[in-house]
Scaffold this active site. Structure first.
Site, PDB file in Angstrom:
ATOM      1  N   GLN A 183     -79.018 -67.149 163.052  1.00 40.59           N
ATOM      2  CA  GLN A 183     -77.685 -66.542 163.039  1.00 40.59           C
ATOM      3  C   GLN A 183     -77.006 -66.789 164.393  1.00 40.59           C
ATOM      4  OE1 GLN A 183     -77.750 -62.407 160.953  1.00 40.59           O
ATOM      5  NE2 GLN A 183     -79.837 -62.753 161.706  1.00 40.59           N
ATOM      6  N   ASN A 184     -77.788 -67.306 165.333  1.00 38.91           N
ATOM      7  CA  ASN A 184     -77.276 -67.504 166.699  1.00 38.91           C
ATOM      8  C   ASN A 184     -76.428 -68.765 166.778  1.00 38.91           C
ATOM      9  OD1 ASN A 184     -78.805 -65.239 167.294  1.00 38.91           O
ATOM     10  ND2 ASN A 184     -80.551 -66.430 168.014  1.00 38.91           N
ATOM     11  N   VAL A 185     -75.490 -68.743 167.694  1.00 34.82           N
ATOM     12  CA  VAL A 185     -74.574 -69.889 167.832  1.00 34.82           C
ATOM     13  C   VAL A 185     -74.876 -70.689 169.106  1.00 34.82           C
ATOM     14  CG1 VAL A 185     -72.738 -68.909 166.413  1.00 34.82           C
ATOM     15  CG2 VAL A 185     -72.815 -68.329 168.852  1.00 34.82           C
ATOM     16  N   ASP A 186     -75.924 -70.238 169.843  1.00 36.38           N
ATOM     17  CA  ASP A 186     -76.355 -71.032 171.006  1.00 36.38           C
ATOM     18  C   ASP A 186     -77.277 -72.151 170.492  1.00 36.38           C
ATOM     19  OD1 ASP A 186     -78.374 -68.200 171.363  1.00 36.38           O
ATOM     20  OD2 ASP A 186     -79.228 -70.166 170.939  1.00 36.38           O
ATOM     21  N   SER A 228     -80.906 -57.342 163.625  1.00 35.69           N
ATOM     22  CA  SER A 228     -80.742 -55.972 163.104  1.00 35.69           C
ATOM     23  C   SER A 228     -80.598 -55.996 161.585  1.00 35.69           C
ATOM     24  CB  SER A 228     -79.498 -55.340 163.717  1.00 35.69           C
ATOM     25  OG  SER A 228     -78.347 -56.076 163.296  1.00 35.69           O
ATOM     26  N   ARG A 234     -68.617 -67.209 176.266  1.00 31.25           N
ATOM     27  CA  ARG A 234     -69.949 -67.236 175.618  1.00 31.25           C
ATOM     28  C   ARG A 234     -70.528 -68.653 175.648  1.00 31.25           C
ATOM     29  NH1 ARG A 234     -69.878 -64.894 169.935  1.00 31.25           N
ATOM     30  NH2 ARG A 234     -72.124 -65.168 170.185  1.00 31.25           N
ATOM     31  N   HIS A 279     -74.130 -69.279 161.252  1.00 30.00           N
ATOM     32  CA  HIS A 279     -72.857 -68.764 161.757  1.00 30.00           C
ATOM     33  C   HIS A 279     -72.157 -69.722 162.705  1.00 30.00           C
ATOM     34  CE1 HIS A 279     -74.568 -64.520 160.796  1.00 30.00           C
ATOM     35  NE2 HIS A 279     -74.161 -65.152 159.716  1.00 30.00           N
ATOM     36  N   GLY A 287     -85.832 -60.878 165.819  1.00 26.25           N
ATOM     37  CA  GLY A 287     -84.716 -60.433 166.655  1.00 26.25           C
ATOM     38  C   GLY A 287     -83.389 -60.278 165.939  1.00 26.25           C
ATOM     39  N   TYR A 316     -64.726 -67.031 173.407  1.00 31.25           N
ATOM     40  CA  TYR A 316     -65.755 -68.036 173.080  1.00 31.25           C
ATOM     41  C   TYR A 316     -66.022 -68.981 174.253  1.00 31.25           C
ATOM     42  CZ  TYR A 316     -66.128 -66.228 168.412  1.00 31.25           C
ATOM     43  OH  TYR A 316     -66.368 -65.378 167.361  1.00 31.25           O
TER      44      TYR A 316
HETATM   45  N1  APR Z   1     -86.848 -58.606 171.690  1.00 29.25           N
HETATM   46  C1  APR Z   1     -86.893 -58.311 170.356  1.00 29.25           C
HETATM   47  N2  APR Z   1     -85.843 -57.790 169.674  1.00 29.25           N
HETATM   48  C2  APR Z   1     -84.723 -57.547 170.388  1.00 29.25           C
HETATM   49  C3  APR Z   1     -84.607 -57.809 171.771  1.00 29.25           C
HETATM   50  C4  APR Z   1     -85.741 -58.366 172.415  1.00 29.25           C
HETATM   51  N3  APR Z   1     -85.720 -58.660 173.724  1.00 29.25           N
HETATM   52  N4  APR Z   1     -83.355 -57.437 172.183  1.00 29.25           N
HETATM   53  C5  APR Z   1     -82.719 -56.967 171.096  1.00 29.25           C
HETATM   54  N5  APR Z   1     -83.539 -57.016 170.023  1.00 29.25           N
HETATM   55  C6  APR Z   1     -83.244 -56.644 168.648  1.00 29.25           C
HETATM   56  C7  APR Z   1     -82.428 -55.374 168.524  1.00 29.25           C
HETATM   57  O1  APR Z   1     -83.294 -54.258 168.359  1.00 29.25           O
HETATM   58  C8  APR Z   1     -81.604 -55.644 167.262  1.00 29.25           C
HETATM   59  O2  APR Z   1     -82.269 -55.132 166.109  1.00 29.25           O
HETATM   60  O3  APR Z   1     -82.453 -57.694 168.117  1.00 29.25           O
HETATM   61  C9  APR Z   1     -81.537 -57.168 167.163  1.00 29.25           C
HETATM   62  C10 APR Z   1     -80.168 -57.727 167.471  1.00 29.25           C
HETATM   63  O4  APR Z   1     -79.307 -57.279 166.455  1.00 29.25           O
HETATM   64  P1  APR Z   1     -77.774 -57.708 166.508  1.00 29.25           P
HETATM   65  O5  APR Z   1     -77.250 -57.478 167.875  1.00 29.25           O
HETATM   66  O6  APR Z   1     -77.113 -57.060 165.336  1.00 29.25           O
HETATM   67  O7  APR Z   1     -77.796 -59.296 166.297  1.00 29.25           O
HETATM   68  P2  APR Z   1     -77.948 -60.085 164.937  1.00 29.25           P
HETATM   69  O8  APR Z   1     -78.818 -59.357 163.982  1.00 29.25           O
HETATM   70  O9  APR Z   1     -78.349 -61.463 165.299  1.00 29.25           O
HETATM   71  O10 APR Z   1     -76.423 -60.107 164.391  1.00 29.25           O
HETATM   72  C11 APR Z   1     -76.161 -60.890 163.234  1.00 29.25           C
HETATM   73  O11 APR Z   1     -73.798 -60.414 163.480  1.00 29.25           O
HETATM   74  O12 APR Z   1     -71.873 -60.281 164.720  1.00 29.25           O
HETATM   75  C12 APR Z   1     -72.594 -61.071 163.885  1.00 29.25           C
HETATM   76  O13 APR Z   1     -72.404 -63.392 163.828  1.00 29.25           O
HETATM   77  C13 APR Z   1     -72.977 -62.356 164.548  1.00 29.25           C
HETATM   78  O14 APR Z   1     -74.950 -63.683 164.148  1.00 29.25           O
HETATM   79  C14 APR Z   1     -74.499 -62.369 164.444  1.00 29.25           C
HETATM   80  C15 APR Z   1     -74.759 -61.429 163.299  1.00 29.25           C
END
Ligand code: APR
Length: 239
Positions: free
Chosen positions: A90-93, A176, A60, A108, A174, A57
C-alpha cells in the site's frame, strides 16, 4: 517430477516504512492526524488546489528518496533465494525495490511517478523531482502524482487478488487494515495457506492469521529466518 518453489505473498503497509523514518497515516504522529485527507488525497483536492497537493507530495517524495530500506525490507527481499515472492504494498515509496524485491505491486501508486490527469495509463518516471501546478503531461493535461487517491479505482486490485489466491504463505506487515479494497485482500487467502500478520498494534483482522506483535524491523527478520531455515531443509515443493 518437476520441483516448484513455494509462493509467498507479502502485503505491506506504512508500518514497514515507519522503521525507515517515514511517518505512517493513522498513528498518533501520522499524516492524517495533521492534515485533512479531503484537502490532499482526492481528485477534488487536486482540482481545487493543485499547488498545495503538489507541495504535500513533493515533501513526501523527498523524504522517501532520502530514506533507506530497513531490516524488514531486506529480509523480505532475501526470501527470493528460496521462494517465489510477490510484494503487494500500500506504500508509495520504493523501499521494497531498493531492498532487492523484484516483484512489487503498488496498490496505491508510486511517489517516483507522475501521470496525466486525463489518462491514468500515461505515466512517467520522475524520481524525486518537485512538481508544480504548471507541469503538464504529454497529452497537455496537468501532470499529477501517480498516486491512487481516495475515491479512485485501484487498478492493480484484480492482479493482487489473483496473487493472494495462489499463495502458499501470506505475510501481512505494518498495516492498520482500515483502507479498502486493500484490506479485503486478506480474505482471498487459500484456507490451506500459512497466514501471518506482523504489526505494532493489533488491528481488526481475520482470526485465521497468526498475529506476531512488534516492530517490523524486529519481527520480520525473525519470521523470514524461520522460513528460510525450513526451505533449506526441504528446498522445494514437489508437484
Ligand atoms: N512496526 C510495526 N508496525 C508498525 C510500526 C512499526 N515500527 N509503526 C506503525 N505500525 C503499525 C501501526 O500500529 C498501524 O497499525 O502500522 C500500521 C500503520 O497503519 P496506517 O498508518 O493506517 O497505514 P496503512 O495501513 O498502510 O494505510 C493504508 O491508507 O491513507 C491511506 O493510501 C494510504 O496506503 C495508505 C492506506
Amino acid at each position: 517430477m518437476q520441483s516448484k518453489k513455494e509462493k509467498i505473498v507479502v502485503i505491506s503497509g506504512a508500518g514497514i516504512s515507519a522503521e525507515s523514518g517515514l511517518v505512517t497515516f493513522r498513528d498518533a504522529d501520522g499524516l492524517w492526524q495533521k492534515y485533512a485527507v479531503e484537502e490532499l488525497a482526492t481528485p477534488e483536492a487536486f482540482a481545487a488546489n493543485p499547488e498545495l497537493v503538489h507541495r504535500f507530495y513533493n515533501a513526501r517524495r523527498k523524504q522517501a528518496a532520502a530514506a533507506s530500506p530497513n531490516a524488514a525490507h531486506l529480509a523480505i527481499a532475501s526470501l527470493e533465494q528460496h521462494y517465489q515472492v510477490v510484494v503487494i504494498t500500500q506504500n508509495v515509496d520504493d523501499l521494497h525495490e531498493r531492498a532487492g524485491s523484484t516483484q512489487v505491486i503498488h496498490l496505491h501508486g508510486k511517489l517516483c511517478e507522475a501521470r496525466s490527469s486525463l489518462n491514468p495509463e500515461l505515466v512517467e518516471y520522475i524520481g524525486d523531482v518537485e512538481l508544480t501546478e504548471h507541469d503538464t503531461a504529454a497529452d497537455g493535461s496537468a501532470l499529477r502524482p501517480n498516486i491512487v487517491w481516495f475515491g479512485e479505482e485501484v487498478p492493480a486490485m484484480i492482479t493482487a487478488i489473483e496473487e493472494v489466491e495462489s499463495a502458499d504463505k501470506i505475510l501481512v506487515v505494518g498495516s492498520s487494515l482500515q483502507v479498502y479494497p486493500a484490506a479485503s485482500l486478506l480474505s482471498y487467502a487459500h484456507h490451506k495457506a500459512e497466514k501471518v500478520l506482523i504489526n505494532l498494534e493489533s488491528p481488526d483482522f481475520i482470526s485465521e492469521y497468526r498475529f506476531l506483535q512488534g516492530k517490523t524491523a524486529t519481527e520480520v527478520p525473525k519470521l523470514v529466518a524461520s522460513w528460510l531455515g525450513m526451505a533449506a531443509i526441504n528446498p522445494t515443493k514437489f508437484v
